[in-house]
Design a protein around this motif. Sequence first.
Motif, PDB file in Angstrom:
ATOM      1  N   GLN A   1      54.281 -65.568 -16.478  1.00  9.88           N
ATOM      2  CA  GLN A   1      55.448 -65.214 -16.117  1.00  9.88           C
ATOM      3  C   GLN A   1      56.194 -64.698 -17.602  1.00  9.88           C
ATOM      4  N   ALA A   2      56.669 -63.762 -17.591  1.00  2.00           N
ATOM      5  CA  ALA A   2      57.505 -62.963 -18.620  1.00  2.00           C
ATOM      6  C   ALA A   2      58.807 -63.577 -18.568  1.00  2.00           C
ATOM      7  N   PRO A   3      59.741 -63.415 -19.658  1.00  3.98           N
ATOM      8  CA  PRO A   3      61.122 -63.929 -19.718  1.00  3.98           C
ATOM      9  C   PRO A   3      61.931 -63.087 -18.684  1.00  3.98           C
ATOM     10  N   GLY A   4      62.497 -63.638 -17.969  1.00  5.04           N
ATOM     11  CA  GLY A   4      63.515 -63.115 -17.063  1.00  5.04           C
ATOM     12  C   GLY A   4      62.724 -62.273 -15.956  1.00  5.04           C
ATOM     13  N   LYS A   5      61.282 -62.576 -15.637  1.00  7.15           N
ATOM     14  CA  LYS A   5      60.633 -61.938 -14.612  1.00  7.15           C
ATOM     15  C   LYS A   5      60.025 -62.963 -13.659  1.00  7.15           C
ATOM     16  N   GLU A   6      59.527 -62.584 -12.497  1.00 10.68           N
ATOM     17  CA  GLU A   6      58.989 -63.545 -11.500  1.00 10.68           C
ATOM     18  C   GLU A   6      57.437 -64.020 -11.971  1.00 10.68           C
ATOM     19  N   ARG A   7      57.110 -64.844 -11.644  1.00 11.00           N
ATOM     20  CA  ARG A   7      55.636 -65.340 -11.825  1.00 11.00           C
ATOM     21  C   ARG A   7      54.800 -64.514 -10.993  1.00 11.00           C
ATOM     22  N   GLU A   8      53.605 -63.830 -11.603  1.00 11.59           N
ATOM     23  CA  GLU A   8      52.994 -62.758 -11.181  1.00 11.59           C
ATOM     24  C   GLU A   8      51.348 -63.206 -11.247  1.00 11.59           C
ATOM     25  N   PHE A   9      50.630 -62.755 -10.184  1.00 14.55           N
ATOM     26  CA  PHE A   9      49.245 -63.032 -10.158  1.00 14.55           C
ATOM     27  C   PHE A   9      48.557 -61.948 -11.224  1.00 14.55           C
ATOM     28  N   VAL A  10      47.589 -62.763 -11.883  1.00 10.07           N
ATOM     29  CA  VAL A  10      46.842 -62.291 -12.928  1.00 10.07           C
ATOM     30  C   VAL A  10      45.217 -62.091 -12.317  1.00 10.07           C
ATOM     31  N   ALA A  11      44.578 -63.068 -11.934  1.00  8.60           N
ATOM     32  CA  ALA A  11      43.146 -63.073 -11.679  1.00  8.60           C
ATOM     33  C   ALA A  11      42.972 -64.356 -10.653  1.00  8.60           C
ATOM     34  N   SER A  12      41.807 -64.202  -9.978  1.00 11.33           N
ATOM     35  CA  SER A  12      41.358 -65.436  -9.292  1.00 11.33           C
ATOM     36  C   SER A  12      39.963 -65.429  -9.313  1.00 11.33           C
ATOM     37  N   ILE A  13      39.337 -66.662  -8.983  1.00 16.65           N
ATOM     38  CA  ILE A  13      37.844 -66.799  -9.127  1.00 16.65           C
ATOM     39  C   ILE A  13      37.384 -67.763  -7.879  1.00 16.65           C
TER      40      ILE A  13
ATOM     41  N   TYR B   1      38.890 -61.385  -8.577  1.00 16.60           N
ATOM     42  CA  TYR B   1      39.888 -60.674  -8.125  1.00 16.60           C
ATOM     43  C   TYR B   1      40.906 -60.400  -9.443  1.00 16.60           C
ATOM     44  N   TYR B   2      41.239 -59.257  -9.438  1.00 19.72           N
ATOM     45  CA  TYR B   2      42.168 -58.943 -10.744  1.00 19.72           C
ATOM     46  C   TYR B   2      43.523 -58.145 -10.297  1.00 19.72           C
ATOM     47  N   ALA B   3      44.535 -58.371 -10.797  1.00 21.62           N
ATOM     48  CA  ALA B   3      45.823 -57.545 -10.787  1.00 21.62           C
ATOM     49  C   ALA B   3      45.395 -56.289 -11.326  1.00 21.62           C
ATOM     50  N   ASP B   4      45.838 -55.193 -10.948  1.00 21.76           N
ATOM     51  CA  ASP B   4      45.594 -53.812 -11.393  1.00 21.76           C
ATOM     52  C   ASP B   4      46.049 -53.827 -13.011  1.00 21.76           C
ATOM     53  N   SER B   5      46.982 -54.362 -13.425  1.00 20.33           N
ATOM     54  CA  SER B   5      47.638 -54.369 -14.814  1.00 20.33           C
ATOM     55  C   SER B   5      46.429 -54.999 -15.716  1.00 20.33           C
ATOM     56  N   VAL B   6      45.665 -55.772 -15.535  1.00 19.67           N
ATOM     57  CA  VAL B   6      44.673 -56.443 -16.253  1.00 19.67           C
ATOM     58  C   VAL B   6      43.183 -55.793 -15.906  1.00 19.67           C
ATOM     59  N   GLN B   7      42.901 -55.277 -14.958  1.00 15.05           N
ATOM     60  CA  GLN B   7      41.696 -54.886 -14.589  1.00 15.05           C
ATOM     61  C   GLN B   7      40.611 -54.184 -15.596  1.00 15.05           C
ATOM     62  N   GLY B   8      39.592 -54.564 -15.779  1.00 18.90           N
ATOM     63  CA  GLY B   8      38.996 -53.941 -17.183  1.00 18.90           C
ATOM     64  C   GLY B   8      39.203 -54.529 -18.429  1.00 18.90           C
ATOM     65  N   ARG B   9      40.312 -55.241 -18.617  1.00 18.73           N
ATOM     66  CA  ARG B   9      40.642 -55.931 -19.848  1.00 18.73           C
ATOM     67  C   ARG B   9      40.469 -57.427 -20.070  1.00 18.73           C
ATOM     68  N   PHE B  10      40.805 -57.946 -18.760  1.00 18.21           N
ATOM     69  CA  PHE B  10      40.593 -59.586 -18.806  1.00 18.21           C
ATOM     70  C   PHE B  10      39.479 -59.979 -17.846  1.00 18.21           C
ATOM     71  N   THR B  11      38.922 -61.266 -18.041  1.00 17.48           N
ATOM     72  CA  THR B  11      37.600 -61.391 -17.317  1.00 17.48           C
ATOM     73  C   THR B  11      37.992 -63.146 -17.011  1.00 17.48           C
ATOM     74  N   ILE B  12      38.081 -63.571 -15.738  1.00 14.80           N
ATOM     75  CA  ILE B  12      38.152 -64.863 -15.349  1.00 14.80           C
ATOM     76  C   ILE B  12      36.604 -65.395 -15.017  1.00 14.80           C
ATOM     77  N   SER B  13      36.456 -66.680 -15.290  1.00 14.80           N
ATOM     78  CA  SER B  13      35.222 -67.337 -15.213  1.00 14.80           C
ATOM     79  C   SER B  13      35.372 -68.852 -15.282  1.00 14.80           C
TER      80      SER B  13
END
Length: 122
Positions: A39-51, A59-71
């Motif tokens: 959740q960024a300031p002034g914005k709604e909470r958003e999904f990033v990744a799940s396992i 599963y990843y949000a498009d905005s972080v796909q290829g940069r973030f890794t969940i484990s």
Amino acid sequence: QVQLVESGGGLVQAGGSLRLSCTASTRTFSAYRMGWFRQAPGKEREFVASISRGGFGQYYADSVQGRFTISRDNAKNTVYLQMDSLEPEDTAVYFCAASDRVGVRVNDYDYWGKGTLVTVSS
């Protein structure tokens, strides 16, 4: 009841990396699907990744796909979020969450940590 505690946030320059951790206080950690939200300031909470429960499905949000890794490490009751190539737009409070069902919405998750702040400077 599941208690979740995040750690690993901090200040990093654009292009850098951070690894977030979330440790759960439950004997049945492997029964839960785990997710990361932000959740960024002034914005709604958003999904990033799940396992998935066993860790084999991510599963990843498009905005972080290829940069973030969940484990996850079920023996340590811990889920991780490795964040690489960070951008200023990734600045937010990051929350981990636990669910007994599949979903990417905030309402799909039953238990939440208090969050850890990630700040990416340009």
